[in-house]
Motif scaffolding. Sequence first.
Motif, PDB file in Angstrom:
ATOM      1  N   ALA A  54       4.450  10.033  -1.893  1.00 57.46           N
ATOM      2  CA  ALA A  54       3.433  11.081  -1.899  1.00 57.46           C
ATOM      3  C   ALA A  54       2.151  10.599  -2.566  1.00 57.46           C
ATOM      4  N   VAL A  55       2.284   9.887  -3.686  1.00 57.16           N
ATOM      5  CA  VAL A  55       1.107   9.366  -4.381  1.00 57.16           C
ATOM      6  C   VAL A  55       0.358   8.384  -3.494  1.00 57.16           C
ATOM      7  N   ALA A  56       1.113   7.515  -2.812  1.00 55.35           N
ATOM      8  CA  ALA A  56       0.477   6.539  -1.926  1.00 55.35           C
ATOM      9  C   ALA A  56      -0.273   7.237  -0.797  1.00 55.35           C
ATOM     10  N   ALA A  57       0.370   8.214  -0.172  1.00 49.37           N
ATOM     11  CA  ALA A  57      -0.260   8.904   0.956  1.00 49.37           C
ATOM     12  C   ALA A  57      -1.517   9.651   0.525  1.00 49.37           C
ATOM     13  N   LEU A  58      -1.431  10.360  -0.601  1.00 52.58           N
ATOM     14  CA  LEU A  58      -2.551  11.187  -1.036  1.00 52.58           C
ATOM     15  C   LEU A  58      -3.707  10.371  -1.603  1.00 52.58           C
ATOM     16  N   SER A  59      -3.435   9.131  -1.990  1.00 52.73           N
ATOM     17  CA  SER A  59      -4.482   8.360  -2.656  1.00 52.73           C
ATOM     18  C   SER A  59      -5.604   7.941  -1.715  1.00 52.73           C
ATOM     19  N   THR A  60      -5.379   7.988  -0.396  1.00 53.65           N
ATOM     20  CA  THR A  60      -6.472   7.673   0.517  1.00 53.65           C
ATOM     21  C   THR A  60      -7.541   8.758   0.520  1.00 53.65           C
ATOM     22  N   VAL A  61      -7.254   9.876  -0.123  1.00 54.90           N
ATOM     23  CA  VAL A  61      -8.252  10.937  -0.256  1.00 54.90           C
ATOM     24  C   VAL A  61      -9.531  10.393  -0.878  1.00 54.90           C
ATOM     25  N   VAL A  62      -9.402   9.547  -1.895  1.00 49.87           N
ATOM     26  CA  VAL A  62     -10.563   9.087  -2.654  1.00 49.87           C
ATOM     27  C   VAL A  62     -11.482   8.231  -1.806  1.00 49.87           C
ATOM     28  N   GLU A  63     -10.912   7.260  -1.113  1.00 53.54           N
ATOM     29  CA  GLU A  63     -11.731   6.355  -0.307  1.00 53.54           C
ATOM     30  C   GLU A  63     -12.550   7.133   0.721  1.00 53.54           C
ATOM     31  N   TRP A  64     -11.878   8.017   1.435  1.00 54.62           N
ATOM     32  CA  TRP A  64     -12.586   8.739   2.491  1.00 54.62           C
ATOM     33  C   TRP A  64     -13.502   9.810   1.922  1.00 54.62           C
TER      34      TRP A  64
ATOM     35  N   ARG B 166       0.632 -11.434  -2.543  1.00 57.94           N
ATOM     36  CA  ARG B 166       1.131 -12.444  -3.489  1.00 57.94           C
ATOM     37  C   ARG B 166       1.786 -11.820  -4.713  1.00 57.94           C
ATOM     38  N   TYR B 167       1.231 -10.691  -5.192  1.00 52.62           N
ATOM     39  CA  TYR B 167       1.695 -10.132  -6.464  1.00 52.62           C
ATOM     40  C   TYR B 167       2.228  -8.699  -6.348  1.00 52.62           C
ATOM     41  N   GLY B 168       2.149  -8.102  -5.185  1.00 54.59           N
ATOM     42  CA  GLY B 168       2.731  -6.780  -5.001  1.00 54.59           C
ATOM     43  C   GLY B 168       1.728  -5.727  -4.594  1.00 54.59           C
ATOM     44  N   ARG B 169       2.198  -4.773  -3.785  1.00 54.93           N
ATOM     45  CA  ARG B 169       1.327  -3.704  -3.288  1.00 54.93           C
ATOM     46  C   ARG B 169       0.854  -2.795  -4.427  1.00 54.93           C
ATOM     47  N   ARG B 170       1.750  -2.487  -5.353  1.00 54.60           N
ATOM     48  CA  ARG B 170       1.414  -1.567  -6.432  1.00 54.60           C
ATOM     49  C   ARG B 170       0.281  -2.118  -7.297  1.00 54.60           C
ATOM     50  N   ARG B 171       0.360  -3.386  -7.669  1.00 52.63           N
ATOM     51  CA  ARG B 171      -0.669  -3.987  -8.517  1.00 52.63           C
ATOM     52  C   ARG B 171      -2.019  -3.969  -7.806  1.00 52.63           C
ATOM     53  N   MET B 172      -2.006  -4.253  -6.525  1.00 53.84           N
ATOM     54  CA  MET B 172      -3.245  -4.249  -5.756  1.00 53.84           C
ATOM     55  C   MET B 172      -3.882  -2.858  -5.739  1.00 53.84           C
ATOM     56  N   MET B 173      -3.068  -1.822  -5.518  1.00 52.57           N
ATOM     57  CA  MET B 173      -3.608  -0.468  -5.412  1.00 52.57           C
ATOM     58  C   MET B 173      -4.125   0.058  -6.743  1.00 52.57           C
ATOM     59  N   LEU B 174      -3.519  -0.358  -7.843  1.00 52.57           N
ATOM     60  CA  LEU B 174      -4.040   0.025  -9.159  1.00 52.57           C
ATOM     61  C   LEU B 174      -5.390  -0.633  -9.418  1.00 52.57           C
ATOM     62  N   LEU B 175      -5.513  -1.907  -9.068  1.00 57.92           N
ATOM     63  CA  LEU B 175      -6.763  -2.632  -9.306  1.00 57.92           C
ATOM     64  C   LEU B 175      -7.901  -2.071  -8.466  1.00 57.92           C
TER      65      LEU B 175
ATOM     66  N   VAL C 247      -2.369   1.039   1.538  1.00 56.98           N
ATOM     67  CA  VAL C 247      -1.592   2.282   1.553  1.00 56.98           C
ATOM     68  C   VAL C 247      -0.756   2.378   2.826  1.00 56.98           C
ATOM     69  N   VAL C 248      -1.368   2.039   3.968  1.00 56.51           N
ATOM     70  CA  VAL C 248      -0.639   2.089   5.239  1.00 56.51           C
ATOM     71  C   VAL C 248       0.570   1.160   5.200  1.00 56.51           C
ATOM     72  N   ALA C 249       0.382  -0.061   4.687  1.00 60.56           N
ATOM     73  CA  ALA C 249       1.496  -1.009   4.592  1.00 60.56           C
ATOM     74  C   ALA C 249       2.589  -0.471   3.673  1.00 60.56           C
ATOM     75  N   TYR C 250       2.194   0.115   2.555  1.00 60.17           N
ATOM     76  CA  TYR C 250       3.153   0.661   1.600  1.00 60.17           C
ATOM     77  C   TYR C 250       3.986   1.773   2.237  1.00 60.17           C
TER      78      TYR C 250
ATOM     79  N   GLU D  89       6.358   0.357   4.932  1.00 57.50           N
ATOM     80  CA  GLU D  89       7.481  -0.382   4.348  1.00 57.50           C
ATOM     81  C   GLU D  89       8.455   0.533   3.615  1.00 57.50           C
ATOM     82  N   GLY D  90       8.003   1.721   3.229  1.00 60.66           N
ATOM     83  CA  GLY D  90       8.880   2.639   2.527  1.00 60.66           C
ATOM     84  C   GLY D  90       9.522   3.685   3.413  1.00 60.66           C
ATOM     85  N   ALA D  91       9.051   3.801   4.655  1.00 66.36           N
ATOM     86  CA  ALA D  91       9.558   4.855   5.551  1.00 66.36           C
ATOM     87  C   ALA D  91      10.782   4.371   6.330  1.00 66.36           C
TER      88      ALA D  91
END
Length: 425
Positions: free
Chosen positions: A13-23, A75-84, A131-134, A137-139
């Motif tokens: 849910a956090v991953a899906a909703l986080s695209t709100v900010v970019e758009w 290289r280091y993980g989807r979560r680390r990338m999305m936080l940065l 986010v789409v990749a995350y 990969e989780g679905a």
Amino acid sequence: MSDRPGISRASMAVAALSTVVEWYDFTLYLYFATVLSRVFFGGGGTSLALTLGGFAVAYLMRPLGAAFFGHVGDRYGRRRMMLLSMALMTAAMLATALLPTYGSIGPAAAWLLLLLRCVMGFSVGGEYTGVVAYLLEGARPECRGLVTSSAAAASEVGALLAAAIAALTVNAMDTPALDSWGWRIPFLLGAALAATVWIARSIMQESPDFERQAAGGTVPTNPLRHALTHHRAAIARGFAISALGSITYYVGITYVPAFLASASPMTEGEALWLSTAAALVVILVTQVTGSLSDRYGRKPVLLAVCIAAAVLPITLFSLMAGASRGWATVGALVLAAVGGAMSAVGAVATAEQFPGEGRLSGLALGATTATAVFGGLAPYLAQELMGRSGWPLVPGAMIAVVALCVLPVFLTMPETRPAPNRPRA
């Protein structure tokens, strides 16, 4: 391995909703284009084109950001990338809200705005694809289309927020107050939203596909080289899918308020309220399209949307350029449905072109590069060509041409929907 991925619903849910900010941010910039043209470029005949040019230049930073953040994610993980990426977005949005204006420092204000747009473009470069990749990969395989399309739906929630807040701000105050300080309010709200999402992301789990790579020792050392070596055809297909998705979205949806304000009898406020209704249409359409792609496959849905994008836009822009507010509304809402459908199926279809190894870098080379060209440059080009030619149907013709160009790719591409009941790898 179980068909159910080892990832919590909260993380999804956090991953899906986080695209709100970019758009929210990028849509707000376009919806506020006429206001920003006065505040930072001093008004005048060329100010709107310069404002849209700033949007285009910032979008050219997206492939660079996608390559950087794609490397981090692969290289280091989807979560680390999305936080940065979200931390950088928060800082850029806050700085935008605090910028001095043209009235305070002259042309330097426009250069500062452009600089921050470039920072924003860089930071969101890998955001949506990450986010789409995350989500993919989780679905579960049988509902990847629906789950992944939630990123497109959530991004439209951001667009809806941008349209609604922009409309409320424009209609709540007179032009002098809006140009003096009112324009800052939506950007301050965006910075607060981004900071909230960053905090929420701290609870996210890592992608199960990346954990599989880490456990198996298959994480690529150089993800970009890996993608270029092993997935060149997939990169080309991702470029084609994203080209149509970008131009239907950025010309067919987010450019529409500026088009209506300059080529129709609608006022700025009316155009923004219409964009709010269009955002609601997109949210509904994305979920339906995602489900259809799970049931019938990505390829048939892509082809259907592509044909619609080739046939409808010129007529729809003709309706919007007419004197009737009712027909203009119909044109805008149908265009929004086409753009929303393409965003939904395009999200899962592009991500499925690649395996987990190097997926984000492959998307950076294909999908994000196409977004920079057909998303960032297209509104500026549409405005310029329309001004030079005097033909108000130029934006619709642009969408139709891109649709016809990518149709052969869609016809020959393989189906990527997982086979029913296939065990999860």
